[in-house]
Design a protein around this motif. Structure first.
Motif, PDB file in Angstrom:
ATOM      1  N   MET A   1      36.238  42.944  61.922  1.00 58.44           N
ATOM      2  CA  MET A   1      36.381  42.068  63.099  1.00 58.44           C
ATOM      3  C   MET A   1      37.772  41.814  63.427  1.00 58.44           C
ATOM      4  O   MET A   1      37.944  41.682  64.633  1.00 58.44           O
ATOM      5  CB  MET A   1      35.547  40.942  62.537  1.00 58.44           C
ATOM      6  CG  MET A   1      34.092  41.030  62.492  1.00 58.44           C
ATOM      7  SD  MET A   1      33.167  41.731  63.905  1.00 58.44           S
ATOM      8  CE  MET A   1      33.322  40.199  64.965  1.00 58.44           C
ATOM      9  N   ASN A   2      38.545  41.367  62.431  1.00 63.22           N
ATOM     10  CA  ASN A   2      40.225  41.335  62.646  1.00 63.22           C
ATOM     11  C   ASN A   2      40.443  42.429  63.382  1.00 63.22           C
ATOM     12  O   ASN A   2      41.633  42.308  64.149  1.00 63.22           O
ATOM     13  CB  ASN A   2      40.818  40.841  61.090  1.00 63.22           C
ATOM     14  CG  ASN A   2      40.252  39.586  60.830  1.00 63.22           C
ATOM     15  OD1 ASN A   2      39.835  38.806  61.559  1.00 63.22           O
ATOM     16  ND2 ASN A   2      40.656  39.448  59.591  1.00 63.22           N
ATOM     17  N   ASP A   3      40.584  43.830  63.097  1.00 61.33           N
ATOM     18  CA  ASP A   3      40.851  44.999  63.608  1.00 61.33           C
ATOM     19  C   ASP A   3      40.483  44.928  65.088  1.00 61.33           C
ATOM     20  O   ASP A   3      41.281  45.950  65.555  1.00 61.33           O
ATOM     21  CB  ASP A   3      40.569  46.206  62.831  1.00 61.33           C
ATOM     22  CG  ASP A   3      40.970  46.361  61.645  1.00 61.33           C
ATOM     23  OD1 ASP A   3      42.090  45.616  61.312  1.00 61.33           O
ATOM     24  OD2 ASP A   3      40.600  47.086  60.645  1.00 61.33           O
ATOM     25  N   SER A   4      39.325  44.402  65.553  1.00 63.71           N
ATOM     26  CA  SER A   4      38.873  44.545  67.000  1.00 63.71           C
ATOM     27  C   SER A   4      39.740  43.609  67.730  1.00 63.71           C
ATOM     28  O   SER A   4      39.182  43.484  69.047  1.00 63.71           O
ATOM     29  CB  SER A   4      37.619  44.355  66.890  1.00 63.71           C
ATOM     30  OG  SER A   4      37.212  43.044  66.854  1.00 63.71           O
ATOM     31  N   GLY A   5      40.280  42.351  66.973  1.00 66.47           N
ATOM     32  CA  GLY A   5      40.883  41.033  67.825  1.00 66.47           C
ATOM     33  C   GLY A   5      40.042  39.954  67.851  1.00 66.47           C
ATOM     34  O   GLY A   5      40.339  39.055  68.541  1.00 66.47           O
ATOM     35  N   PHE A   6      38.930  40.107  67.100  1.00 65.52           N
ATOM     36  CA  PHE A   6      37.996  38.808  67.041  1.00 65.52           C
ATOM     37  C   PHE A   6      38.997  37.580  66.622  1.00 65.52           C
ATOM     38  O   PHE A   6      39.425  37.838  65.408  1.00 65.52           O
ATOM     39  CB  PHE A   6      36.727  39.086  66.076  1.00 65.52           C
ATOM     40  CG  PHE A   6      35.827  37.945  66.131  1.00 65.52           C
ATOM     41  CD1 PHE A   6      35.077  37.798  67.243  1.00 65.52           C
ATOM     42  CD2 PHE A   6      35.780  37.096  65.095  1.00 65.52           C
ATOM     43  CE1 PHE A   6      34.018  36.933  67.250  1.00 65.52           C
ATOM     44  CE2 PHE A   6      34.688  36.131  64.904  1.00 65.52           C
ATOM     45  CZ  PHE A   6      33.904  36.024  66.184  1.00 65.52           C
ATOM     46  N   ASP A   7      38.889  36.370  67.120  1.00 66.16           N
ATOM     47  CA  ASP A   7      39.782  35.386  66.881  1.00 66.16           C
ATOM     48  C   ASP A   7      38.596  34.356  66.590  1.00 66.16           C
ATOM     49  O   ASP A   7      38.142  33.677  67.695  1.00 66.16           O
ATOM     50  CB  ASP A   7      40.610  35.019  67.843  1.00 66.16           C
ATOM     51  CG  ASP A   7      41.685  33.994  67.611  1.00 66.16           C
ATOM     52  OD1 ASP A   7      41.279  33.350  66.636  1.00 66.16           O
ATOM     53  OD2 ASP A   7      42.337  33.545  68.647  1.00 66.16           O
ATOM     54  N   LEU A   8      38.523  33.805  65.303  1.00 70.11           N
ATOM     55  CA  LEU A   8      37.617  32.619  65.022  1.00 70.11           C
ATOM     56  C   LEU A   8      38.000  31.311  65.848  1.00 70.11           C
ATOM     57  O   LEU A   8      37.386  30.468  65.920  1.00 70.11           O
ATOM     58  CB  LEU A   8      37.768  32.217  63.478  1.00 70.11           C
ATOM     59  CG  LEU A   8      37.111  33.557  62.596  1.00 70.11           C
ATOM     60  CD1 LEU A   8      37.198  32.994  61.351  1.00 70.11           C
ATOM     61  CD2 LEU A   8      35.541  33.329  62.879  1.00 70.11           C
ATOM     62  N   ASP A  11      36.953  32.883  69.700  1.00 68.62           N
ATOM     63  CA  ASP A  11      35.684  33.743  69.875  1.00 68.62           C
ATOM     64  C   ASP A  11      34.547  33.143  69.362  1.00 68.62           C
ATOM     65  O   ASP A  11      34.744  32.524  68.182  1.00 68.62           O
ATOM     66  CB  ASP A  11      35.951  35.039  69.430  1.00 68.62           C
ATOM     67  CG  ASP A  11      37.197  35.714  70.254  1.00 68.62           C
ATOM     68  OD1 ASP A  11      37.175  35.432  71.482  1.00 68.62           O
ATOM     69  OD2 ASP A  11      37.879  36.473  69.528  1.00 68.62           O
ATOM     70  N   TYR A  52      31.431  39.958  71.098  1.00 73.60           N
ATOM     71  CA  TYR A  52      32.251  41.174  70.616  1.00 73.60           C
ATOM     72  C   TYR A  52      30.873  41.907  69.782  1.00 73.60           C
ATOM     73  O   TYR A  52      29.971  41.260  69.201  1.00 73.60           O
ATOM     74  CB  TYR A  52      32.925  40.823  69.242  1.00 73.60           C
ATOM     75  CG  TYR A  52      34.313  40.581  69.588  1.00 73.60           C
ATOM     76  CD1 TYR A  52      35.280  41.734  69.613  1.00 73.60           C
ATOM     77  CD2 TYR A  52      34.760  39.331  70.194  1.00 73.60           C
ATOM     78  CE1 TYR A  52      36.812  41.315  70.090  1.00 73.60           C
ATOM     79  CE2 TYR A  52      36.096  38.838  70.516  1.00 73.60           C
ATOM     80  CZ  TYR A  52      37.061  39.962  70.645  1.00 73.60           C
ATOM     81  OH  TYR A  52      38.143  39.685  71.022  1.00 73.60           O
TER      82      TYR A  52
END
Length: 59
Positions: A1-8, A11, A52
């Motif tokens: 998830m981090n690699d796709s740009g997901f920001d806790l 998002d 996402y």
């Protein structure tokens, strides 16, 4: 998830699409159902933002 740009911090939702448990569904059925789900979530919960979606290369 981090690699796709997901920001806790910003998002709100991620969807993990798996073939397991969906063996009876055709690829078109899975795509159609996912499309309907994404639009429902976007319009009713995410204020017009898209979730996402993660899927392995085999799906």
């Amino acid at each position: 998830m981090n690699d796709s740009g997901f920001d806790l911090t910003q998002d709100r939702l991620a969807i993990d699409v798996e073939a397991g448990g969906n063996e009876g569904a055709t690829p078109d059925q899975m795509a159609d159902n996912l499309y309907e789900l994404v639009n429902l979530l976007k319009d009713s919960l995410l204020n017009g933002r898209f979730p996402y979606i993660y899927t392995s290369h085999s799906v």
